[in-house]
Write an enzyme that holds these catalytic residues in place. Structure first.
Site, mmCIF file in Angstrom:
data_model
loop_
_atom_site.group_PDB
_atom_site.id
_atom_site.type_symbol
_atom_site.label_atom_id
_atom_site.label_comp_id
_atom_site.label_asym_id
_atom_site.label_seq_id
_atom_site.Cartn_x
_atom_site.Cartn_y
_atom_site.Cartn_z
ATOM 1 N N GLY A 205 5.676 3.678 2.000
ATOM 2 C CA GLY A 205 6.760 3.020 1.278
ATOM 3 C C GLY A 205 8.086 3.665 1.676
ATOM 4 O O GLY A 205 8.116 4.706 2.332
ATOM 5 N N GLY A 206 9.170 3.034 1.282
ATOM 6 C CA GLY A 206 10.492 3.639 1.452
ATOM 7 C C GLY A 206 10.998 3.744 2.880
ATOM 8 O O GLY A 206 11.877 4.562 3.163
ATOM 9 N N SER B 222 5.642 -4.624 -5.140
ATOM 10 C CA SER B 222 4.524 -3.911 -4.519
ATOM 11 C C SER B 222 4.180 -2.695 -5.361
ATOM 12 O O SER B 222 4.963 -1.738 -5.452
ATOM 13 C CB SER B 222 4.908 -3.458 -3.103
ATOM 14 O OG SER B 222 3.865 -2.668 -2.569
ATOM 15 N N ASP C 73 7.500 -7.858 4.002
ATOM 16 C CA ASP C 73 7.079 -6.617 3.334
ATOM 17 C C ASP C 73 7.581 -5.396 4.106
ATOM 18 O O ASP C 73 7.216 -5.208 5.263
ATOM 19 C CB ASP C 73 5.534 -6.631 3.280
ATOM 20 C CG ASP C 73 4.942 -5.418 2.583
ATOM 21 O OD1 ASP C 73 5.682 -4.683 1.912
ATOM 22 O OD2 ASP C 73 3.709 -5.241 2.694
ATOM 23 N N GLY C 74 8.393 -4.583 3.425
ATOM 24 C CA GLY C 74 8.802 -3.303 3.992
ATOM 25 C C GLY C 74 10.302 -3.111 4.057
ATOM 26 O O GLY C 74 11.002 -3.860 4.730
ATOM 27 N N HIS D 66 1.980 -7.515 -5.505
ATOM 28 C CA HIS D 66 1.485 -7.174 -4.163
ATOM 29 C C HIS D 66 0.715 -5.853 -4.269
ATOM 30 O O HIS D 66 1.246 -4.854 -4.763
ATOM 31 C CB HIS D 66 2.691 -7.039 -3.234
ATOM 32 C CG HIS D 66 2.367 -6.747 -1.818
ATOM 33 N ND1 HIS D 66 2.087 -7.736 -0.897
ATOM 34 C CD2 HIS D 66 2.284 -5.580 -1.134
ATOM 35 C CE1 HIS D 66 1.861 -7.191 0.283
ATOM 36 N NE2 HIS D 66 1.972 -5.874 0.167
ATOM 37 N N ASP E 193 -1.455 -3.043 -2.179
ATOM 38 C CA ASP E 193 -1.794 -2.540 -0.846
ATOM 39 C C ASP E 193 -3.126 -1.817 -0.859
ATOM 40 O O ASP E 193 -3.380 -0.984 -1.724
ATOM 41 C CB ASP E 193 -0.717 -1.549 -0.372
ATOM 42 C CG ASP E 193 0.591 -2.229 -0.039
ATOM 43 O OD1 ASP E 193 0.563 -3.232 0.682
ATOM 44 O OD2 ASP E 193 1.642 -1.752 -0.515
ATOM 45 N N HIS F 66 -3.012 -6.986 0.111
ATOM 46 C CA HIS F 66 -2.648 -6.761 1.513
ATOM 47 C C HIS F 66 -3.603 -5.705 2.068
ATOM 48 O O HIS F 66 -3.505 -4.529 1.736
ATOM 49 C CB HIS F 66 -1.177 -6.291 1.534
ATOM 50 C CG HIS F 66 -0.692 -5.823 2.865
ATOM 51 N ND1 HIS F 66 0.489 -5.123 3.020
ATOM 52 C CD2 HIS F 66 -1.203 -5.948 4.110
ATOM 53 C CE1 HIS F 66 0.688 -4.839 4.297
ATOM 54 N NE2 HIS F 66 -0.345 -5.317 4.981
ATOM 55 N N GLY G 299 2.024 1.251 6.133
ATOM 56 C CA GLY G 299 1.325 2.463 5.722
ATOM 57 C C GLY G 299 2.126 3.375 4.817
ATOM 58 O O GLY G 299 1.557 4.235 4.156
HETATM 59 C C1 DX5 Z 1 3.862 -0.583 3.310
HETATM 60 C C2 DX5 Z 1 3.299 -1.502 2.280
HETATM 61 C C3 DX5 Z 1 4.320 -2.064 1.368
HETATM 62 C C4 DX5 Z 1 5.104 -1.037 0.601
HETATM 63 C C5 DX5 Z 1 6.499 -1.543 0.623
HETATM 64 O O1 DX5 Z 1 3.040 -0.479 4.400
HETATM 65 O O2 DX5 Z 1 2.607 -2.590 2.866
HETATM 66 O O3 DX5 Z 1 3.813 -3.082 0.517
HETATM 67 O O4 DX5 Z 1 4.694 -0.856 -0.730
HETATM 68 O O5 DX5 Z 1 7.315 -0.567 0.108
HETATM 69 P P1 DX5 Z 1 8.865 -0.536 0.375
HETATM 70 O O6 DX5 Z 1 9.461 -1.742 -0.282
HETATM 71 O O7 DX5 Z 1 9.271 0.747 -0.238
HETATM 72 O O8 DX5 Z 1 9.076 -0.529 1.867
HETATM 73 ZN ZN ZN Z 2 2.089 -4.356 1.623
#
Ligand code: DX5
Ligand code: ZN
Length: 219
Positions: free
Chosen positions: A143-144, A7, A172-173, A32, A34, A65, A141
């Site tokens: 990351g991490g 992502s 995802d997530g 991916h 976002d 996404h 919404g």
């Molecule tokens: C979060 C996004 C994800 C995000 C995932 O809402 O849709 O695609 O980049 O990040 P991680 O792997 O850090 O949870």
């Molecule tokens: Zn995503």
């Protein structure tokens, strides 16, 4: 076969070109991407112009996404930008069927995203129209965040629910090595990883993640 789908939201924006090159050189096929509107989710990310620019620098396929209300407004521009697959949230508006048909009318793969609080059965009337179900394993919404363990049960349920239809299950997530293995074991095959991959040594993280995913995917 399970596949790692990085992502790009988790990448350092100042080094995106280099990072995409590393991914390509290490056998990654799909990225991916976002898109966030600051309203459907409490954050803002990549619009159609940035996606188009990124796409021009790489041969990776783009899995977009859409975390936006009224996704139909942007679908034609995402197609023009070169999206390979577009997923829309079931919660994003009243016209899920229309959005799916719009994506498919361009010959692009179409999918539906479900938030952790949305039950799988909302897909009852579109199940024969979609190529992928993206299960959010955190609230979208950011990351991490921390992976919701309850997602594993939802993946199993989704796997049963789709039966022998050729529908992929994407997650995802909050995914790391161990969690990727558990998700695959439960039935997911497209594994999105953001911060865990891009924090630290990308090449090293990529190698371990790919090993786990290949091993578990062939088990
Ligand atoms: C979060 C996004 C994800 C995000 C995932 O809402 O849709 O695609 O980049 O990040 P991680 O792997 O850090 O949870
Ligand atoms: Zn995503």
């Amino acid at each position: 076969m399970a596949e790692l789908v990085p992502s790009v939201f988790g990448a350092n924006i100042a080094q995106i070109g280099e990072s995409l090159k590393v991914l390509e050189e290490n056998g990654i096929k799909m990225l991916h991407v976002d898109m966030m509107d600051g309203s459907f989710v409490p954050n803002i990310a990549f619009g159609p112009d940035q996606i188009k620019m990124m796409k021009m620098t790489t041969s990776l396929q783009f899995d977009v996404h859409m975390m936006v209300y009224d996704p139909d407004r942007y679908i034609p521009r995402l197609v023009e930008a070169g999206a390979h697959m577009i997923t829309v949230h079931a919660e994003a508006g009243p016209h899920l069927h229309r959005s799916i048909q719009l994506i498919k009318s361009y010959g692009v793969r179409a999918g539906v995203v479900l938030n952790p609080g949305t039950p799988v059965h909302v897909l009852d009337c579109v199940l024969d129209d979609i190529d992928v179900i993206l299960l959010m394993t955190v609230d979208p919404g950011l990351g991490g965040q921390r992976f919701f363990e309850s997602s594993l049960q939802k993946i199993r349920q989704t796997k049963k629910y789709i039966g022998n239809r050729p529908i992929e299950i994407e997650v995802d997530g909050g995914i790391n090595d161990d969690i990727a293995a558990k998700c695959i074991e439960a039935g997911a095959n497209l594994i999105v990883v953001g911060s865990y991959l891009f924090n630290g040594d990308i090449k090293k993280n990529l190698t371990t993640l790919k090993e786990t995913i290949q091993k578990e995917g062939n088990a």
